[in-house]
Design an enzyme around this catalytic site. Structure first.
Site, PDB file in Angstrom:
ATOM      1  N   ILE A  59      23.321  49.681  38.142  1.00 29.85           N
ATOM      2  CA  ILE A  59      23.429  51.115  38.412  1.00 29.85           C
ATOM      3  C   ILE A  59      24.760  51.297  39.129  1.00 29.85           C
ATOM      4  CG2 ILE A  59      22.076  50.851  40.551  1.00 29.85           C
ATOM      5  CD1 ILE A  59      21.119  53.714  40.222  1.00 29.85           C
ATOM      6  N   SER A  60      25.577  52.210  38.644  1.00 29.45           N
ATOM      7  CA  SER A  60      26.948  52.328  39.136  1.00 29.45           C
ATOM      8  C   SER A  60      27.018  52.850  40.567  1.00 29.45           C
ATOM      9  CB  SER A  60      27.755  53.259  38.228  1.00 29.45           C
ATOM     10  OG  SER A  60      27.909  52.707  36.948  1.00 29.45           O
TER      11      SER A  60
END
Length: 229
Positions: free
Chosen positions: A73-74
């Site tokens: 997840i960025s």
């Protein structure tokens, strides 16, 4: 569509860090402050709902986190920046390549835009679809497939965001971008380095591109590598 999440203190701390990152990188990004609508979306979306249980205590940290299947997840700052760089207008149609856990998808869905999202890893595509619907993002269009090919029957798109690093801009995505639309994509630049690039589609079909920021993303996987055909 907002859902309750951990304390306001954690959320406000994250928003402050995102603002600080914008200020620190303004010389290269051209954006000194985040778009208020994008920042509001970051505030509303419960990031802890998109992070596996083992990493949930760090869900509101301004950092990328593993979500399984060698994916991440960025970092919230990068999510905000990439969303900002799309320069979407209300009612725009946007394609996301790489649904992952669905967090970036949810941020886009908080804006008044029509979201199409593709994920090559079937397990991630399924759980992201279920999670997005459970959180009320039922109007998002999702599918399992090779993001390199885009979503031709829904084209053209006013914006295309690619959430994994490619060695070049996939030609089908350039073709499916509307004139005047923006594509935001991390590109490999050699020597184990990546650069976030934004391109604007010109009347002649070419992209007018500029380099924005050094980044670190997982590689863009194709369906052949995943064995999904």
């Amino acid at each position: 569509m907002a859902s309750s999440h951990s304390g306001q203190t954690e959320t406000q701390k994250l928003l402050a860090e995102i603002r600080a990152d914008y200020a620190a990188t303004a010389d290269t990004t051209g954006l000194s402050i985040p778009n208020p609508a994008v920042l509001a979306a970051i505030e509303r979306v419960p990031r802890d709902r998109f992070v596996p249980a083992a990493g949930r205590s760090r869900a509101w940290d301004n950092t990328a986190l593993p979500i399984g299947y060698r994916q991440t997840i960025s970092q919230p700052f990068v999510v905000a920046l990439m969303t900002d760089l799309l320069a979407l207008r209300p009612g725009a149609k946007v394609l996301e390549v790489g649904t992952g856990c669905g967090y970036q998808t949810a941020i886009l869905a908080e804006l008044p835009v029509d979201v199409y999202s593709i994920e090559v890893i079937p397990e991630l595509a399924r759980t992201a679809h279920e999670r997005l619907h459970a959180l009320g993002y039922s109007k998002v269009h999702t599918r399992t497939g090779d993001g390199h090919a885009g979503w031709p029957e829904a084209a053209p798109f006013d914006g295309i965001i690619v959430t994994a690093a490619a060695d070049r801009m996939p030609a089908p995505l350039v073709e499916q971008l509307a004139v005047g639309g923006h594509m935001v994509i991390p590109l490999d630049t050699g020597w184990d380095a990546q650069m976030l690039v934004v391109g604007e589609k010109q009347e002649n079909g070419e992209l007018d591109t500029r380099r924005v920021l050094a980044v670190r993303f997982v590689p863009l996987v194709n369906a052949k590598e995943e064995g999904t055909g």
